[in-house]
Design a protein around this motif. Structure first.
Motif, PDB file in Angstrom:
ATOM      1  N   GLN A   1      56.964 -21.697 -69.210  1.00 11.36           N
ATOM      2  CA  GLN A   1      55.862 -20.799 -69.571  1.00 11.36           C
ATOM      3  C   GLN A   1      56.379 -19.371 -69.507  1.00 11.36           C
ATOM      4  OE1 GLN A   1      52.400 -21.099 -67.077  1.00 11.36           O
ATOM      5  NE2 GLN A   1      51.062 -20.191 -68.617  1.00 11.36           N
ATOM      6  N   LEU A   2      56.187 -18.621 -70.575  1.00 11.66           N
ATOM      7  CA  LEU A   2      56.773 -17.279 -70.620  1.00 11.66           C
ATOM      8  C   LEU A   2      55.987 -16.358 -71.531  1.00 11.66           C
ATOM      9  CD1 LEU A   2      59.207 -15.436 -69.838  1.00 11.66           C
ATOM     10  CD2 LEU A   2      60.339 -16.233 -71.920  1.00 11.66           C
ATOM     11  N   ASP A   3      55.719 -15.167 -71.015  1.00 15.38           N
ATOM     12  CA  ASP A   3      55.264 -14.033 -71.816  1.00 15.38           C
ATOM     13  C   ASP A   3      56.483 -13.123 -71.955  1.00 15.38           C
ATOM     14  OD1 ASP A   3      54.307 -11.651 -72.805  1.00 15.38           O
ATOM     15  OD2 ASP A   3      52.655 -11.462 -71.387  1.00 15.38           O
ATOM     16  N   VAL A   4      57.048 -13.019 -73.141  1.00 18.02           N
ATOM     17  CA  VAL A   4      58.308 -12.290 -73.311  1.00 18.02           C
ATOM     18  C   VAL A   4      58.184 -10.807 -72.979  1.00 18.02           C
ATOM     19  CG1 VAL A   4      59.226 -13.912 -75.013  1.00 18.02           C
ATOM     20  CG2 VAL A   4      57.948 -11.890 -75.799  1.00 18.02           C
ATOM     21  N   ASN A   5      56.951 -10.295 -72.906  1.00 20.93           N
ATOM     22  CA  ASN A   5      56.769  -8.881 -72.554  1.00 20.93           C
ATOM     23  C   ASN A   5      57.127  -8.594 -71.096  1.00 20.93           C
ATOM     24  OD1 ASN A   5      55.746  -8.784 -75.122  1.00 20.93           O
ATOM     25  ND2 ASN A   5      53.647  -8.319 -74.542  1.00 20.93           N
ATOM     26  N   ASP A   6      57.226  -9.634 -70.285  1.00 22.12           N
ATOM     27  CA  ASP A   6      57.517  -9.513 -68.855  1.00 22.12           C
ATOM     28  C   ASP A   6      59.033  -9.602 -68.654  1.00 22.12           C
ATOM     29  OD1 ASP A   6      57.910  -9.891 -66.111  1.00 22.12           O
ATOM     30  OD2 ASP A   6      56.067 -11.058 -65.882  1.00 22.12           O
ATOM     31  N   ARG A   7      59.679  -8.461 -68.428  1.00 20.13           N
ATOM     32  CA  ARG A   7      61.148  -8.428 -68.341  1.00 20.13           C
ATOM     33  C   ARG A   7      61.671  -9.292 -67.196  1.00 20.13           C
ATOM     34  NH1 ARG A   7      65.621  -5.311 -66.294  1.00 20.13           N
ATOM     35  NH2 ARG A   7      67.214  -5.019 -67.914  1.00 20.13           N
ATOM     36  N   LYS A   8      61.033  -9.214 -66.030  1.00 23.12           N
ATOM     37  CA  LYS A   8      61.482 -10.022 -64.897  1.00 23.12           C
ATOM     38  C   LYS A   8      61.366 -11.503 -65.207  1.00 23.12           C
ATOM     39  CE  LYS A   8      60.640  -6.748 -61.123  1.00 23.12           C
ATOM     40  NZ  LYS A   8      59.868  -6.471 -59.879  1.00 23.12           N
ATOM     41  N   ALA A   9      60.279 -11.885 -65.849  1.00 23.10           N
ATOM     42  CA  ALA A   9      60.087 -13.291 -66.214  1.00 23.10           C
ATOM     43  C   ALA A   9      61.128 -13.740 -67.236  1.00 23.10           C
ATOM     44  CB  ALA A   9      58.676 -13.495 -66.759  1.00 23.10           C
ATOM     45  N   ASP A  10      61.521 -12.843 -68.158  1.00 22.43           N
ATOM     46  CA  ASP A  10      62.559 -13.173 -69.138  1.00 22.43           C
ATOM     47  C   ASP A  10      63.881 -13.488 -68.441  1.00 22.43           C
ATOM     48  OD1 ASP A  10      60.926 -12.858 -71.378  1.00 22.43           O
ATOM     49  OD2 ASP A  10      61.332 -10.710 -71.508  1.00 22.43           O
ATOM     50  N   PHE A  11      64.266 -12.628 -67.502  1.00 29.44           N
ATOM     51  CA  PHE A  11      65.518 -12.860 -66.773  1.00 29.44           C
ATOM     52  C   PHE A  11      65.438 -14.147 -65.940  1.00 29.44           C
ATOM     53  CE2 PHE A  11      66.568  -8.721 -68.194  1.00 29.44           C
ATOM     54  CZ  PHE A  11      67.925  -8.523 -67.988  1.00 29.44           C
ATOM     55  N   ALA A  12      64.261 -14.394 -65.342  1.00 30.45           N
ATOM     56  CA  ALA A  12      64.078 -15.615 -64.559  1.00 30.45           C
ATOM     57  C   ALA A  12      64.154 -16.859 -65.443  1.00 30.45           C
ATOM     58  CB  ALA A  12      62.734 -15.567 -63.828  1.00 30.45           C
ATOM     59  N   ALA A  13      63.624 -16.768 -66.649  1.00 29.75           N
ATOM     60  CA  ALA A  13      63.650 -17.911 -67.569  1.00 29.75           C
ATOM     61  C   ALA A  13      65.076 -18.238 -68.000  1.00 29.75           C
ATOM     62  CB  ALA A  13      62.782 -17.613 -68.794  1.00 29.75           C
ATOM     63  N   ILE A  14      65.862 -17.202 -68.296  1.00 31.26           N
ATOM     64  CA  ILE A  14      67.255 -17.428 -68.667  1.00 31.26           C
ATOM     65  C   ILE A  14      68.019 -18.050 -67.498  1.00 31.26           C
ATOM     66  CG2 ILE A  14      69.441 -16.265 -69.194  1.00 31.26           C
ATOM     67  CD1 ILE A  14      67.725 -16.473 -71.662  1.00 31.26           C
ATOM     68  N   LYS A  15      67.770 -17.560 -66.274  1.00 28.44           N
ATOM     69  CA  LYS A  15      68.434 -18.118 -65.083  1.00 28.44           C
ATOM     70  C   LYS A  15      68.043 -19.580 -64.885  1.00 28.44           C
ATOM     71  CE  LYS A  15      69.259 -17.359 -60.147  1.00 28.44           C
ATOM     72  NZ  LYS A  15      69.158 -18.801 -59.826  1.00 28.44           N
ATOM     73  N   LYS A  16      66.760 -19.869 -65.044  1.00 23.65           N
ATOM     74  CA  LYS A  16      66.288 -21.248 -64.887  1.00 23.65           C
ATOM     75  C   LYS A  16      66.952 -22.171 -65.911  1.00 23.65           C
ATOM     76  CE  LYS A  16      62.029 -23.974 -64.520  1.00 23.65           C
ATOM     77  NZ  LYS A  16      60.541 -23.927 -64.530  1.00 23.65           N
ATOM     78  N   ALA A  17      67.069 -21.687 -67.138  1.00 24.83           N
ATOM     79  CA  ALA A  17      67.705 -22.481 -68.191  1.00 24.83           C
ATOM     80  C   ALA A  17      69.171 -22.749 -67.866  1.00 24.83           C
ATOM     81  CB  ALA A  17      67.579 -21.754 -69.527  1.00 24.83           C
ATOM     82  N   LYS A  18      69.870 -21.712 -67.430  1.00 27.85           N
ATOM     83  CA  LYS A  18      71.290 -21.847 -67.065  1.00 27.85           C
ATOM     84  C   LYS A  18      71.458 -22.804 -65.885  1.00 27.85           C
ATOM     85  CE  LYS A  18      75.712 -20.593 -66.408  1.00 27.85           C
ATOM     86  NZ  LYS A  18      75.992 -21.197 -65.088  1.00 27.85           N
ATOM     87  N   ASP A  19      70.632 -22.645 -64.864  1.00 25.95           N
ATOM     88  CA  ASP A  19      70.719 -23.510 -63.688  1.00 25.95           C
ATOM     89  C   ASP A  19      70.415 -24.965 -64.045  1.00 25.95           C
ATOM     90  OD1 ASP A  19      71.306 -21.285 -62.181  1.00 25.95           O
ATOM     91  OD2 ASP A  19      69.300 -21.102 -61.291  1.00 25.95           O
ATOM     92  N   HIS A  20      69.499 -25.165 -64.968  1.00 25.53           N
ATOM     93  CA  HIS A  20      69.059 -26.524 -65.313  1.00 25.53           C
ATOM     94  C   HIS A  20      70.075 -27.260 -66.180  1.00 25.53           C
ATOM     95  CE1 HIS A  20      65.948 -29.624 -65.851  1.00 25.53           C
ATOM     96  NE2 HIS A  20      66.397 -29.731 -67.096  1.00 25.53           N
ATOM     97  N   PHE A  21      70.527 -26.610 -67.244  1.00 27.16           N
ATOM     98  CA  PHE A  21      71.419 -27.273 -68.201  1.00 27.16           C
ATOM     99  C   PHE A  21      72.891 -26.891 -68.030  1.00 27.16           C
ATOM    100  CE2 PHE A  21      67.559 -27.824 -71.069  1.00 27.16           C
ATOM    101  CZ  PHE A  21      67.516 -29.208 -70.919  1.00 27.16           C
ATOM    102  N   GLY A  22      73.173 -25.844 -67.244  1.00 27.92           N
ATOM    103  CA  GLY A  22      74.555 -25.460 -66.982  1.00 27.92           C
ATOM    104  C   GLY A  22      75.130 -24.441 -67.942  1.00 27.92           C
ATOM    105  N   SER A  23      74.488 -24.242 -69.073  1.00 32.18           N
ATOM    106  CA  SER A  23      74.975 -23.269 -70.061  1.00 32.18           C
ATOM    107  C   SER A  23      73.844 -22.922 -71.018  1.00 32.18           C
ATOM    108  CB  SER A  23      76.155 -23.834 -70.854  1.00 32.18           C
ATOM    109  OG  SER A  23      75.728 -24.927 -71.660  1.00 32.18           O
TER     110      SER A  23
END
Length: 272
Positions: free
Chosen positions: A54-76
């Motif tokens: 779940q993401l509102d792209v206007n939220d910069r902190k949430a954007d960075f957290a989403a990218i981190k979550k994706a990297k942690d989950h799939f590895g790349s």
């Protein structure tokens, strides 16, 4: 080889169509949406191959957290597709400050924050592909879409600069430039300013130009996007549809004719 692809705005339209195409061929997809229930069909069908966020792209902190979550989950993260955005219809005079800021916030800043978040991940990997969903309206403009035009012109300048800056890290950047397609971009997804009667004729002329033959079929774009993602040397800009390229060429030919006409005046302004 399967890729991990992060797509913002995957709840409908191009985002959902492309997410499903990637999943269907075996890629792993991180799909963001404001309302995760819109992704239930893909979650039920593709299970662990899709990570909904779940993401509102206007939220910069949430954007960075989403990218981190994706990297942690799939590895790349092999590919970032910045697809989230919407159209604001209305003349420039009619546009309120909030409407203008909201349009730029989502279409430009949301894309900027996710790009910034993905770059370190891709740099560490030594490869990556950032794909920005721009528009033919980032190269040429239409009346009653002034703020949308402006947001996409900004995306063009940002992304062309970004491509030069990250090339040495093994990161590629592409802009997708669709002409009109039969998504709900101009329907349920669109926002409209409060209209002024002074612009009724401008609006009517705009509507008159929206004939059915200029709109492409969204599902027909999947092959082009898959080829773009798989390309070793992707283009900086890829048009989608048969209307975009001839329209841009016609406009740019006219611009060059005008620039040539004024070039003597321009050169004299150099001073020596």
């Amino acid at each position: 080889m399967a890729k991990t692809i992060f797509i913002s705005g995957a709840s409908r339209g191009f985002g959902k169509i492309w997410a499903e195409a990637f999943l269907k061929r075996g890629d792993k997809v991180v799909a963001t949406a404001r309302d995760l229930s819109t992704l239930n069909d893909l979650i039920n069908q593709y299970g662990d191959n899709i990570l909904p966020i779940q993401l509102d792209v206007n939220d910069r902190k949430a954007d960075f957290a989403a990218i981190k979550k994706a990297k942690d989950h799939f590895g790349s993260i092999d590919v970032l597709i910045n697809n989230a955005g919407y159209g604001l219809f209305g003349s420039i005079e009619e546009t309120s400050e909030k409407e203008a800021r909201d349009q730029i916030e989502t279409n430009f800043f949301g894309l900027l924050w996710l790009s910034q978040a993905a770059i370190p991940v891709m740099r560490d990997q030594g490869h990556g592909h950032i794909i920005q969903l721009s528009s033919v309206l980032g190269l040429v403009a239409l009346p009653v879409l002034g703020l949308y035009n402006a947001s996409k012109f900004a995306v063009e300048g940002l992304s062309e600069t970004l491509a030069a800056e990250v090339k040495g890290f093994g990161i590629k950047v592409s802009l997708i430039e669709p002409n009109g397609f039969s998504t709900d971009w101009a329907g349920a997804s669109a926002f409209h300013t409060e209209s002024m009667p002074e612009y009724d004729k401008v609006r009517a002329d705009f509507q008159a130009g929206l004939t059915d033959d200029i709109f492409g079929k969204p599902e027909a774009t999947t092959d082009a996007v898959l080829k773009l993602v798989d390309s070793e040397n992707p283009p900086l800009r890829l048009f989608l549809g048969k209307v975009a390229y001839p329209w841009v060429k016609q406009v740019y030919d006219g611009r060059f004719a005008e620039w040539d006409q004024w070039n003597e005046v321009a050169a004299a302004a150099h001073g020596h």
